[in-house]
Design a protein around this motif. Structure first.
Motif, short mmCIF file in Angstrom:
data_model
loop_
_atom_site.label_atom_id
_atom_site.label_comp_id
_atom_site.label_asym_id
_atom_site.label_seq_id
_atom_site.Cartn_x
_atom_site.Cartn_y
_atom_site.Cartn_z
N LEU A 283 0.24 64.60 4.55
CA LEU A 283 -0.50 64.38 5.79
C LEU A 283 -1.91 64.93 5.71
O LEU A 283 -2.67 64.83 6.68
N GLY A 284 -2.26 65.54 4.57
CA GLY A 284 -3.59 66.11 4.42
C GLY A 284 -3.73 67.46 5.08
O GLY A 284 -4.85 67.90 5.37
N GLN A 285 -2.61 68.14 5.31
CA GLN A 285 -2.62 69.44 5.96
C GLN A 285 -2.44 70.56 4.94
O GLN A 285 -1.93 70.34 3.85
N GLU A 286 -2.84 71.76 5.35
CA GLU A 286 -2.54 72.94 4.54
C GLU A 286 -1.05 73.22 4.64
O GLU A 286 -0.49 73.21 5.74
N PRO A 287 -0.38 73.42 3.52
CA PRO A 287 1.07 73.67 3.59
C PRO A 287 1.38 74.98 4.30
O PRO A 287 0.77 76.01 4.03
N ASP A 288 2.32 74.90 5.22
CA ASP A 288 2.76 76.07 5.98
C ASP A 288 4.23 75.87 6.32
O ASP A 288 4.58 75.09 7.20
N GLN A 289 5.08 76.56 5.61
CA GLN A 289 6.52 76.39 5.75
C GLN A 289 6.99 76.73 7.16
O GLN A 289 8.02 76.22 7.61
N GLN A 290 6.24 77.56 7.87
CA GLN A 290 6.66 77.97 9.21
C GLN A 290 6.28 76.96 10.29
O GLN A 290 6.79 77.02 11.40
N ARG A 291 5.37 76.04 9.97
CA ARG A 291 4.95 75.06 10.96
C ARG A 291 5.88 73.86 10.97
O ARG A 291 6.17 73.28 9.93
N GLU A 292 6.36 73.47 12.13
CA GLU A 292 7.30 72.37 12.24
C GLU A 292 6.63 71.03 11.93
O GLU A 292 5.42 70.87 12.11
N GLU B 66 5.24 57.07 4.64
CA GLU B 66 4.51 55.81 4.51
C GLU B 66 3.34 55.94 3.54
O GLU B 66 2.97 54.97 2.87
N ARG B 67 2.77 57.11 3.46
CA ARG B 67 1.59 57.34 2.62
C ARG B 67 1.94 57.64 1.16
O ARG B 67 1.06 57.65 0.30
N GLN B 68 3.19 57.92 0.88
CA GLN B 68 3.58 58.34 -0.46
C GLN B 68 3.97 57.16 -1.34
O GLN B 68 4.58 56.20 -0.88
N ASP B 69 3.64 57.27 -2.63
CA ASP B 69 4.09 56.28 -3.60
C ASP B 69 5.58 56.52 -3.86
O ASP B 69 5.99 57.65 -4.14
N PRO B 70 6.41 55.47 -3.79
CA PRO B 70 7.85 55.65 -3.94
C PRO B 70 8.28 56.27 -5.26
O PRO B 70 9.22 57.06 -5.30
N VAL B 71 7.61 55.92 -6.34
CA VAL B 71 8.03 56.39 -7.67
C VAL B 71 7.45 57.76 -7.99
O VAL B 71 8.18 58.67 -8.43
N SER B 72 6.17 57.94 -7.78
CA SER B 72 5.51 59.17 -8.27
C SER B 72 5.38 60.28 -7.24
O SER B 72 5.14 61.43 -7.60
N GLU B 73 5.54 59.96 -5.94
CA GLU B 73 5.28 60.98 -4.92
C GLU B 73 6.46 61.28 -4.01
O GLU B 73 6.64 62.43 -3.59
N MET B 74 7.25 60.30 -3.67
CA MET B 74 8.36 60.57 -2.74
C MET B 74 9.41 61.46 -3.37
O MET B 74 9.75 61.30 -4.55
N ASP B 75 9.94 62.37 -2.57
CA ASP B 75 11.05 63.20 -3.02
C ASP B 75 12.32 62.36 -3.09
O ASP B 75 12.51 61.45 -2.28
N PRO B 76 13.19 62.62 -4.07
CA PRO B 76 14.44 61.84 -4.19
C PRO B 76 15.29 61.81 -2.93
O PRO B 76 16.08 60.89 -2.74
#
Length: 233
Positions: A122-131, A142-152
């Protein structure tokens, strides 16, 4: 014949291919793992099948199973098994329900460790505590490439199980799990092994996050359009 290099480069260029393959040469079968589609239950079943210890019930079967590793068997042999020298099977799930399960278990769940991946997309700074809201999760995927970026856990299932390369003997459905597992057992000539469902309570199967959001549901269906087509949902 499918090769290890072909599978790796076309479907798992940034992830471990071996982690998703569970061959049992002594039984002549190979299971291709598809996260969020009863993986824990199937791994437990395979471990009991492999060891004969039917009371085995670890806290985390993904890390504690005793199944042979691809490295022990050999990549070439595993590739031959996937090319037809073994009974090949996997399981899939209705894509919208699988997407919801992935969100609840891996992103909405405060104990999950996947929020940072979504936030980066999403272009945000990662913050595990933020919902991360459901809306945000849909946008991120929607923004992720299915092969190289999406998590399994939320990649299209046809990518996870490599349908373009593997001609399966059986593709089961979570919705008819017991019947499909019995077909696999019977057709592969396997002994009867007790099955224990794992992680059922965490999947959110009785919750419908999309009930009042048909707009989001349609966007998710568009992401997984090929899954719907290939697996007949």
């Amino acid at each position: 014949m499918v090769t290890w290099v072909e599978m790796k480069t076309s479907h798992f260029p940034t992830r471990s291919l071996a982690y998703h393959l569970h061959p049992l040469p002594e039984h002549g079968i190979v299971y291709v793992k598809n996260p969020k589609a009863a993986c824990s239950t199937i791994l437990l079943w395979l471990d009991r099948l492999h060891t004969g210890e039917h009371d085995f019930d670890p806290d985390d079967v993904h890390t504690e199973h005793r199944l042979p590793r691809v490295g022990q068997i050999g990549r070439k042999r595993v590739a031959r098994m996937l090319s037809g020298k073994a009974y090949r099977f996997t399981f899939v799930r209705e894509p919208l329900r699988r997407f919801q399960s992935g969100y609840l278990d891996k992103v909405a769940n405060p104990d999950g460790n996947w929020r940072s991946q979504v936030q980066v997309a999403l272009g945000q700074e990662p913050d595990q505590q933020r919902e991360v809201s459901l809306d945000d999760f849909v946008t991120a995927v929607e923004r992720q490439d299915p092969v190289s970026e999406m998590d399994p856990h939320w990649r299209p299932q046809h990518v996870n199980v490599m349908t373009s390369l593997i001609d399966y003997d059986h593709i089961g459905r979570i919705e008819t799990f017991a019947d499909d597992l019995e077909v696999i057992r019977r057709d592969a000539g396997l002994p009867e092994v007790p099955v224990k469902a794992r992680n059922v309570a965490r999947t959110g199967g009785r919750v419908d996050l999309f009930a009042d959001r048909p707009d989001l549901a349609e966007r998710v269906r568009a992401i997984y359009a090929k899954d719907y087509e290939i697996f007949g949902y």
